[in-house]
Design a protein around this motif. Structure first.
Motif, short mmCIF file in Angstrom:
data_model
loop_
_atom_site.label_atom_id
_atom_site.label_comp_id
_atom_site.label_asym_id
_atom_site.label_seq_id
_atom_site.Cartn_x
_atom_site.Cartn_y
_atom_site.Cartn_z
N LEU A 425 -22.42 -72.54 25.75
CA LEU A 425 -21.39 -73.58 25.78
C LEU A 425 -20.14 -73.15 25.03
O LEU A 425 -19.01 -73.36 25.49
N ILE A 426 -20.33 -72.56 23.85
CA ILE A 426 -19.17 -72.13 23.05
C ILE A 426 -18.41 -71.03 23.78
O ILE A 426 -17.16 -71.04 23.84
N LEU A 427 -19.12 -70.06 24.36
CA LEU A 427 -18.46 -68.98 25.08
C LEU A 427 -17.67 -69.52 26.27
O LEU A 427 -16.52 -69.13 26.49
N PHE A 428 -18.28 -70.43 27.03
CA PHE A 428 -17.57 -71.03 28.15
C PHE A 428 -16.33 -71.77 27.67
O PHE A 428 -15.24 -71.63 28.25
N GLY A 429 -16.47 -72.58 26.62
CA GLY A 429 -15.35 -73.37 26.12
C GLY A 429 -14.18 -72.50 25.67
O GLY A 429 -13.02 -72.80 25.96
N LEU A 430 -14.49 -71.39 24.98
CA LEU A 430 -13.43 -70.50 24.50
C LEU A 430 -12.72 -69.80 25.66
O LEU A 430 -11.48 -69.69 25.67
N LEU A 431 -13.49 -69.31 26.63
CA LEU A 431 -12.88 -68.62 27.76
C LEU A 431 -12.05 -69.58 28.62
O LEU A 431 -10.96 -69.23 29.10
N TYR A 432 -12.55 -70.79 28.82
CA TYR A 432 -11.80 -71.77 29.60
C TYR A 432 -10.50 -72.15 28.87
O TYR A 432 -9.44 -72.27 29.50
N ALA A 433 -10.60 -72.34 27.56
CA ALA A 433 -9.41 -72.65 26.78
C ALA A 433 -8.40 -71.51 26.85
O ALA A 433 -7.19 -71.75 26.91
N ALA A 434 -8.88 -70.26 26.85
CA ALA A 434 -7.97 -69.12 26.95
C ALA A 434 -7.24 -69.12 28.28
O ALA A 434 -6.02 -68.87 28.34
N PHE A 435 -7.95 -69.40 29.38
CA PHE A 435 -7.30 -69.44 30.69
C PHE A 435 -6.27 -70.56 30.76
O PHE A 435 -5.18 -70.38 31.30
N VAL A 436 -6.61 -71.72 30.19
CA VAL A 436 -5.66 -72.83 30.16
C VAL A 436 -4.42 -72.44 29.36
O VAL A 436 -3.28 -72.70 29.76
N GLY A 437 -4.64 -71.80 28.20
CA GLY A 437 -3.50 -71.38 27.38
C GLY A 437 -2.64 -70.33 28.06
O GLY A 437 -1.42 -70.31 27.88
N LEU A 438 -3.24 -69.46 28.87
CA LEU A 438 -2.49 -68.43 29.58
C LEU A 438 -1.66 -68.99 30.72
O LEU A 438 -0.60 -68.46 31.03
N SER A 439 -2.13 -70.05 31.37
CA SER A 439 -1.53 -70.49 32.62
C SER A 439 -0.75 -71.79 32.54
O SER A 439 0.05 -72.07 33.43
N VAL A 440 -0.94 -72.61 31.51
CA VAL A 440 -0.33 -73.95 31.46
C VAL A 440 0.68 -74.02 30.31
O VAL A 440 0.27 -73.95 29.14
N PRO A 441 1.97 -74.15 30.60
CA PRO A 441 2.97 -74.22 29.53
C PRO A 441 3.36 -75.64 29.13
O PRO A 441 4.11 -75.81 28.18
N PHE A 442 2.91 -76.65 29.85
CA PHE A 442 3.31 -78.03 29.58
C PHE A 442 2.31 -78.68 28.62
O PHE A 442 1.11 -78.70 28.88
N ALA A 443 2.83 -79.26 27.53
CA ALA A 443 1.96 -79.91 26.55
C ALA A 443 1.21 -81.08 27.18
O ALA A 443 0.03 -81.31 26.89
N GLY A 444 1.87 -81.82 28.07
CA GLY A 444 1.23 -82.96 28.71
C GLY A 444 0.03 -82.55 29.56
O GLY A 444 -0.93 -83.31 29.68
N SER A 445 0.08 -81.37 30.15
CA SER A 445 -1.06 -80.88 30.93
C SER A 445 -2.12 -80.27 30.02
O SER A 445 -3.32 -80.42 30.26
N LEU A 446 -1.68 -79.59 28.98
CA LEU A 446 -2.63 -78.94 28.06
C LEU A 446 -3.59 -79.95 27.45
O LEU A 446 -4.80 -79.71 27.37
N VAL A 447 -3.06 -81.10 26.99
CA VAL A 447 -3.90 -82.06 26.30
C VAL A 447 -4.95 -82.66 27.22
O VAL A 447 -5.98 -83.15 26.76
#
Length: 476
Positions: A425-447
């Motif tokens: 679960l932790i590994l999935f969460g970190l990798l998914y968060a990394a992809f979101v951080g790489l691809s999404v620049p809008f704070a409203g979408s990030l949250v």
């Protein structure tokens, strides 16, 4: 003010809106009572059930009010408006159901090479929706497959809600709560569930607010939790149990795939690993062989997913394309079917800087991208009231993580099974968060996007510091 936002802000004056809201609340109450009678829960668990359901419904209504008054409806309001127009057009022209329901009849679509919009040949459905006054501002969702699937699901919820905006929010919130309750019941069968887990599932502000209402995030959460419940539910005798388990996995996985394909692809290694471990337990394989097979399965799955193509883009190039495309439209002030902002909707940009879309380039950006996908924006970088609220919520998430890490150090679980699941679960969460951080620049979408990945990290930390029930079988 636009026609759609005016319509949403004047709904409270319509008696049918209140009738639909009260009817939806009654539907949820009666179904919950009927379900509770069959479960024979303890009084404490019944209190958790009703408290969590009430909080989630309140979160859905708060989400609707926030989007209506601060963002003139936003995507949440547009899902509702287009669903209403869809039902109106289906009633007026039932013979046009195929163009209205199928996204193949959309008008603008995005080309892979030039990143420009061209008009399609079969535009019947788009024209039927766009010709209605409420559909002119929301019909852009029609050409987005995931967005239009949300519209179709919201249209189904509108039928028992009598078309009520608040009623649809209550029904959608109930579905999101059902996902959280499934995970809670699953945990109650294996570990001693403390207050921290209950707060994380039912009372944490980010969970209650973003994963509520008839929004894409709430529906995705229900599907994700349903699939995870099916994979982790303990085996029972009888073909009906197995049929229900398979149905839960397929239904939940399909819902995630249709509504947020990036989360679906990111979760496949987690689902495959859990399924492989369940198979290992059932076949009683040696632990060493099981770990080799598990590692090989994860590596192979990761390699396959890295080859997924989005048009001309690999997955890393796709992430960079999304980020740069979003930034370019915002900087140029261009209005498009995907990105259009009014004067009071200027997005809060969180830029991680340029990076090379290669494995080496991504690895260099991974720490900053992961931090962005989990905890940004921070309160001190807020530009308006909503980003300040999001920043305070992120600060709470961070404090929760630190507290769970301290608990993990103080009392790590002796169960190998829990440690393995927690690690996945932790590994999935970190990798998914990394992809979101790489691809999404809008704070409203990030949250919004981050919640499931961050919940996986926190859930894994909780499991790593949990105690098994006395009658729960130890792993290996």
């Amino acid at each position: 003010m636009h026609t759609g936002s005016q319509y949403l802000q004047q709904l409270w004056q319509n008696p049918w809106e209140w009738a639909g809201f009260l009817l939806s609340a009654l539907w949820v109450y009666l179904l919950a009572r009927l379900w509770l009678k069959r479960q024979h829960l303890a009084v404490a668990q019944q209190r958790i059930f009703w408290g969590g359901l009430a909080l989630r419904a309140a979160g859905g209504l708060a989400l609707c009010l926030t989007y209506t008054w601060l963002y003139e409806g936003g995507d949440l309001g547009n899902y509702y408006l287009l669903a209403k127009v869809l039902l109106i057009r289906l009633y007026e022209q039932p013979d046009a159901w195929l163009p209205l329901v199928s996204p193949e009849y959309a008008l603008p679509y995005l080309t892979d090479d030039s990143m420009s919009y061209v008009e399609g040949v079969n535009d019947t459905g788009y024209r039927l929706l766009e010709s209605h006054p409420l559909g002119r501002e929301s019909c852009y969702l029609y050409q987005n497959t995931a967005g239009y699937w949300v519209v179709r699901l919201v249209a189904l919820l509108m039928v028992p809600a009598l078309g009520s905006f608040g009623g649809v929010a209550v029904l959608g919130s109930a579905l999101a709560f059902a996902g959280s309750w499934l995970l809670y019941r699953l945990l109650c069968r294996r570990i001693v569930v403390g207050r921290l887990v209950i707060v994380l599932l039912f009372a944490f502000p980010g969970m209650v607010f973003w994963l509520s209402g008839a929004s894409k995030d709430a529906l995705v959460w229900f599907g994700w939790a349903l699939a995870l419940y099916g994979l982790l539910s303990p085996p029972r005798k009888g073909r009906w149990h197995w049929a229900g388990t398979v149905l839960a996995i397929l239904l939940g996985g399909t819902l995630v795939y249709l509504l947020r394909s990036s989360l679906f692809w990111a979760t496949i290694p987690l689902w495959a690993a859990i399924g492989g471990y369940r198979l290992y337990r059932r076949l009683s394989l040696r632990r060493g062989m099981a770990y080799v097979l598990l590692g090989s399965a994860l590596f192979f799955t990761g390699w396959v997913l890295s080859q997924v193509r989005y048009g001309h883009f690999g997955i890393l190039g796709y992430a960079q394309m999304l980020r740069e495309y979003s930034l370019s439209y915002n900087q140029k002030g261009v209005t498009s079917p995907l990105f259009s902002f009014s004067a009071n909707q200027n997005p809060h940009i969180i830029d991680i800087g340029a990076y090379d879309p290669t494995p080496a380039g991504v690895v260099k950006k991974l720490p900053l991208a992961t931090l962005t996908g989990l905890y940004r924006p921070f309160p001190w970088s807020a530009t308006h009231i909503t980003s300040l609220i999001a920043g305070l919520d992120n600060l709470l998430w961070l404090l929760m993580c630190l507290w769970l890490v301290l608990l993990l150090i103080k009392r790590p679980t002796p169960s190998r099974e829990l440690r393995l699941l927690a690690s996945l679960l932790i590994l999935f969460g970190l990798l998914y968060a990394a992809f979101v951080g790489l691809s999404v620049p809008f704070a409203g979408s990030l949250v919004r996007y981050k919640v499931i990945g961050l919940w996986a990290v926190l859930g894994g930390l909780c499991l790593w510091s949990s105690r098994l029930l006395p009658d729960a079988r130890q792993a290996g």
